[in-house]
Design a protein around this motif. Structure first.
Motif, PDB file in Angstrom:
ATOM      1  N   LYS A  72      -2.677   7.675 -10.800  1.00 58.85           N
ATOM      2  CA  LYS A  72      -3.492   6.893  -9.876  1.00 58.85           C
ATOM      3  C   LYS A  72      -2.786   5.584  -9.526  1.00 58.85           C
ATOM      4  N   GLY A  73      -2.083   5.012 -10.511  1.00 58.08           N
ATOM      5  CA  GLY A  73      -1.352   3.776 -10.266  1.00 58.08           C
ATOM      6  C   GLY A  73      -0.242   3.953  -9.248  1.00 58.08           C
ATOM      7  N   ILE A  74       0.489   5.054  -9.326  1.00 51.94           N
ATOM      8  CA  ILE A  74       1.556   5.308  -8.350  1.00 51.94           C
ATOM      9  C   ILE A  74       0.978   5.321  -6.942  1.00 51.94           C
ATOM     10  N   CYS A  75      -0.096   6.104  -6.757  1.00 52.03           N
ATOM     11  CA  CYS A  75      -0.695   6.217  -5.426  1.00 52.03           C
ATOM     12  C   CYS A  75      -1.310   4.910  -4.955  1.00 52.03           C
ATOM     13  N   THR A  76      -1.849   4.115  -5.881  1.00 50.93           N
ATOM     14  CA  THR A  76      -2.397   2.810  -5.505  1.00 50.93           C
ATOM     15  C   THR A  76      -1.320   1.930  -4.884  1.00 50.93           C
ATOM     16  N   GLY A  77      -0.154   1.875  -5.523  1.00 55.91           N
ATOM     17  CA  GLY A  77       0.952   1.081  -4.994  1.00 55.91           C
ATOM     18  C   GLY A  77       1.448   1.597  -3.659  1.00 55.91           C
ATOM     19  N   TYR A  78       1.520   2.911  -3.540  1.00 59.47           N
ATOM     20  CA  TYR A  78       1.956   3.515  -2.286  1.00 59.47           C
ATOM     21  C   TYR A  78       0.958   3.218  -1.165  1.00 59.47           C
ATOM     22  N   ASP A  79      -0.335   3.404  -1.456  1.00 56.42           N
ATOM     23  CA  ASP A  79      -1.370   3.157  -0.452  1.00 56.42           C
ATOM     24  C   ASP A  79      -1.353   1.712   0.036  1.00 56.42           C
ATOM     25  N   TRP A  80      -1.037   0.773  -0.868  1.00 54.05           N
ATOM     26  CA  TRP A  80      -0.977  -0.637  -0.510  1.00 54.05           C
ATOM     27  C   TRP A  80       0.240  -0.943   0.371  1.00 54.05           C
ATOM     28  N   MET A  81       1.401  -0.413   0.008  1.00 49.41           N
ATOM     29  CA  MET A  81       2.631  -0.816   0.674  1.00 49.41           C
ATOM     30  C   MET A  81       2.974  -0.018   1.923  1.00 49.41           C
ATOM     31  N   PHE A  82       2.655   1.280   1.962  1.00 47.56           N
ATOM     32  CA  PHE A  82       3.121   2.104   3.080  1.00 47.56           C
ATOM     33  C   PHE A  82       2.626   1.564   4.432  1.00 47.56           C
ATOM     34  N   PRO A  83       1.350   1.251   4.589  1.00 47.03           N
ATOM     35  CA  PRO A  83       0.910   0.662   5.873  1.00 47.03           C
ATOM     36  C   PRO A  83       1.516  -0.722   6.124  1.00 47.03           C
ATOM     37  N   LYS A  84       1.658  -1.544   5.061  1.00 52.62           N
ATOM     38  CA  LYS A  84       2.266  -2.868   5.211  1.00 52.62           C
ATOM     39  C   LYS A  84       3.689  -2.759   5.736  1.00 52.62           C
ATOM     40  N   ALA A  85       4.401  -1.719   5.299  1.00 52.49           N
ATOM     41  CA  ALA A  85       5.793  -1.546   5.707  1.00 52.49           C
ATOM     42  C   ALA A  85       5.924  -0.929   7.099  1.00 52.49           C
ATOM     43  N   GLY A  86       4.814  -0.438   7.644  1.00 52.41           N
ATOM     44  CA  GLY A  86       4.853   0.114   8.998  1.00 52.41           C
ATOM     45  C   GLY A  86       4.569   1.593   9.088  1.00 52.41           C
ATOM     46  N   GLY A  87       4.224   2.232   7.968  1.00 48.20           N
ATOM     47  CA  GLY A  87       3.936   3.661   7.983  1.00 48.20           C
ATOM     48  C   GLY A  87       2.455   3.945   8.175  1.00 48.20           C
ATOM     49  N   GLU A  88       2.144   5.205   8.434  1.00 42.78           N
ATOM     50  CA  GLU A  88       0.759   5.643   8.602  1.00 42.78           C
ATOM     51  C   GLU A  88       0.471   6.799   7.648  1.00 42.78           C
ATOM     52  N   ILE A  89      -0.569   6.661   6.857  1.00 40.83           N
ATOM     53  CA  ILE A  89      -0.995   7.747   5.977  1.00 40.83           C
ATOM     54  C   ILE A  89      -1.862   8.690   6.793  1.00 40.83           C
ATOM     55  N   VAL A  90      -1.394   9.943   6.965  1.00 42.51           N
ATOM     56  CA  VAL A  90      -2.057  10.887   7.871  1.00 42.51           C
ATOM     57  C   VAL A  90      -2.961  11.871   7.145  1.00 42.51           C
ATOM     58  N   GLY A  91      -3.014  11.782   5.839  1.00 35.62           N
ATOM     59  CA  GLY A  91      -3.906  12.655   5.087  1.00 35.62           C
ATOM     60  C   GLY A  91      -3.729  12.440   3.602  1.00 35.62           C
ATOM     61  N   ARG A  92      -4.724  12.905   2.833  1.00 29.48           N
ATOM     62  CA  ARG A  92      -4.632  12.778   1.390  1.00 29.48           C
ATOM     63  C   ARG A  92      -5.432  13.883   0.735  1.00 29.48           C
ATOM     64  N   ASP A  93      -5.055  14.210  -0.487  1.00 28.56           N
ATOM     65  CA  ASP A  93      -5.713  15.278  -1.226  1.00 28.56           C
ATOM     66  C   ASP A  93      -5.519  15.030  -2.705  1.00 28.56           C
ATOM     67  N   THR A  94      -6.253  15.776  -3.540  1.00 28.51           N
ATOM     68  CA  THR A  94      -6.144  15.644  -4.992  1.00 28.51           C
ATOM     69  C   THR A  94      -5.990  17.015  -5.639  1.00 28.51           C
ATOM     70  N   PHE A  95      -5.507  17.000  -6.864  1.00 28.63           N
ATOM     71  CA  PHE A  95      -5.442  18.208  -7.688  1.00 28.63           C
ATOM     72  C   PHE A  95      -5.391  17.774  -9.138  1.00 28.63           C
ATOM     73  N   LEU A  96      -5.403  18.739 -10.052  1.00 30.15           N
ATOM     74  CA  LEU A  96      -5.279  18.470 -11.476  1.00 30.15           C
ATOM     75  C   LEU A  96      -3.976  19.049 -11.995  1.00 30.15           C
ATOM     76  N   ASN A  97      -3.386  18.383 -12.991  1.00 31.32           N
ATOM     77  CA  ASN A  97      -2.080  18.797 -13.487  1.00 31.32           C
ATOM     78  C   ASN A  97      -2.062  20.250 -13.932  1.00 31.32           C
TER      79      ASN A  97
END
Length: 388
Positions: A173-198
């Motif tokens: 969850k921490g990895i995705c939190t950092g990605y979600d914060w920075m990707f739009p700031k850097a100029g990218g667009e998150i076009v979808g998201r999903d979850t699963f279990l290991n």
């Protein structure tokens, strides 16, 4: 020659202890899945202990270590932590993962001792989840996710990203939190998201949703660990999806690549390369020293924080003139860009982790991992983001 003290207690003789020793207690996984992460870091920690002892010790005293096996079990982690406290440890080193190291770290906190997670990368593995005397020398998972986000935009011109989160443990969850914060700031667009279990055998429905997008995303941020990450990667590529796949440091190492034959265009950030090609000579020198000491090179980047935590803790002890936890904590919190072989490290009264750091970027091409460069995020991950 060592001199030891014995004392007669009301109920019998106490176990002899060396007056000139400082004892480090390892409450770590020697069996179960967490062992794969703990073992390399423990070996690296003991290399630094040996170096300190060979140089005359810490405050003129030798370091010795004792250990207890958590068996990759949270209940056993608590028991192992209590055992190390009862056996006279002056500080505790606990498992890499927050979920499995925290019970032992809480035992140390209750006893008024410092604890260091071997390589935990969740903000709760410290002040927020254990207490004021708990630390990790590793780089926060959110920093890894943010690094991948900004690197992908700046170095690979990625404009669209899909987030695939394995919700099994907090690290992911921490990895995705950092990605979600920075990707739009850097100029990218998150076009979808999903979850699963290991442990999911199939992510077919998630893959279907990725393939239903108007255009294949430039990058897929896969926040997971082995074995689930390997299974997900294999299925993504088998479905004909060629997007660059990003992940965190938990999938560093070549040991799992047979599960995804001839994998390419897969990127991870690490705090030090284990392949002898780090951009910093001091890291390559330690990698060789690790191999000389253990008979094999480190299996993942998670070896390195074990060496760092002993190095940083020992510096704080020398400066404090004591192993007493609050005094050592105060010295650790004064560290700002403290020089180490793996780059500068800092702690503060708010964060007992690294919320920014130079990362080596490892790219897997045709099944072979290698450093493709280094990258440091443009700003630290804020505490408010880390606590999400």
């Amino acid at each position: 020659m060592k001199h030891f003290i014995t004392a007669t207690l009301l109920m019998g003789l106490a176990t002899p202890v060396f007056a000139d020793d400082i004892t480090i207690g390892f409450a770590i996984a020697k069996s179960g899945w967490v062992e794969a992460y703990d073992a390399p870091a423990v070996a690296a920690a003991r290399i630094r202990i040996d170096e300190i002892n060979a140089a005359g010790g810490l405050m003129g005293k030798q370091l010795k270590w004792i250990e207890a096996d958590t068996k990759s079990d949270q209940a056993q982690s608590a028991s192992a932590g209590l055992q190390m406290v009862d056996d006279g440890a002056d500080m505790l080193i606990v498992s890499c993962d927050y979920d499995f190291g925290a019970p032992a770290a809480l035992a140390a906190e209750s006893a008024g001792l410092n604890s260091f997670f071997l390589c935990a990368e969740d903000i709760k593995a410290g002040i927020q989840g254990v207490g004021p005397n708990s630390f990790s020398a590793s780089i926060l998972a959110a920093v890894q996710g943010a690094t991948m986000a900004e690197w992908a935009v700046k170095e690979r011109e990625a404009m669209t990203g899909y987030v695939l989160l394995d919700t099994t443990i907090e690290y992911n969850k921490g990895i995705c939190t950092g990605y979600d914060w920075m990707f739009p700031k850097a100029g990218g667009e998150i076009v979808g998201r999903d979850t699963f279990l290991n442990g999911d055998a199939s992510i077919a429905s998630q893959i279907t949703r990725i393939k239903s997008l108007d255009k294949e995303p430039d990058v897929i941020m896969l926040c997971s660990y082995i074995p689930g990450a390997a299974s997900a990667v294999r299925q993504i590529r088998a479905a004909g999806i060629n997007s660059t796949i990003l992940n965190g440091s938990a999938v560093d190492g070549s040991y799992w690549l047979d599960a995804a034959p001839d994998l390419s265009n897969f990127i991870v950030p690490v705090q030090g390369s284990i392949y002898g090609d780090d951009t910093r000579p001091a890291v390559n020198e330690f990698r060789d020293a690790f191999e000389a000491a253990t008979g094999a090179g480190p299996s993942s980047t998670y070896a390195y924080p074990g060496y760092l935590l002993i190095d940083l803790w020992a510096k704080a002890v020398e400066r404090a003139g004591t192993v007493e936890a609050s005094a050592v904590t105060a010295e650790l919190e004064k560290m700002s860009n403290e020089p180490t072989a793996f780059g500068p490290r800092s702690f503060s009264s708010e964060i007992h982790h690294q919320n920014t750091a130079e990362m080596q970027i490892i790219e897997i091409t045709n099944g072979k991992p290698a450093v493709t460069g280094s990258f440091t995020i443009s700003e630290p991950v804020p505490l408010a983001v880390l606590l999400k």
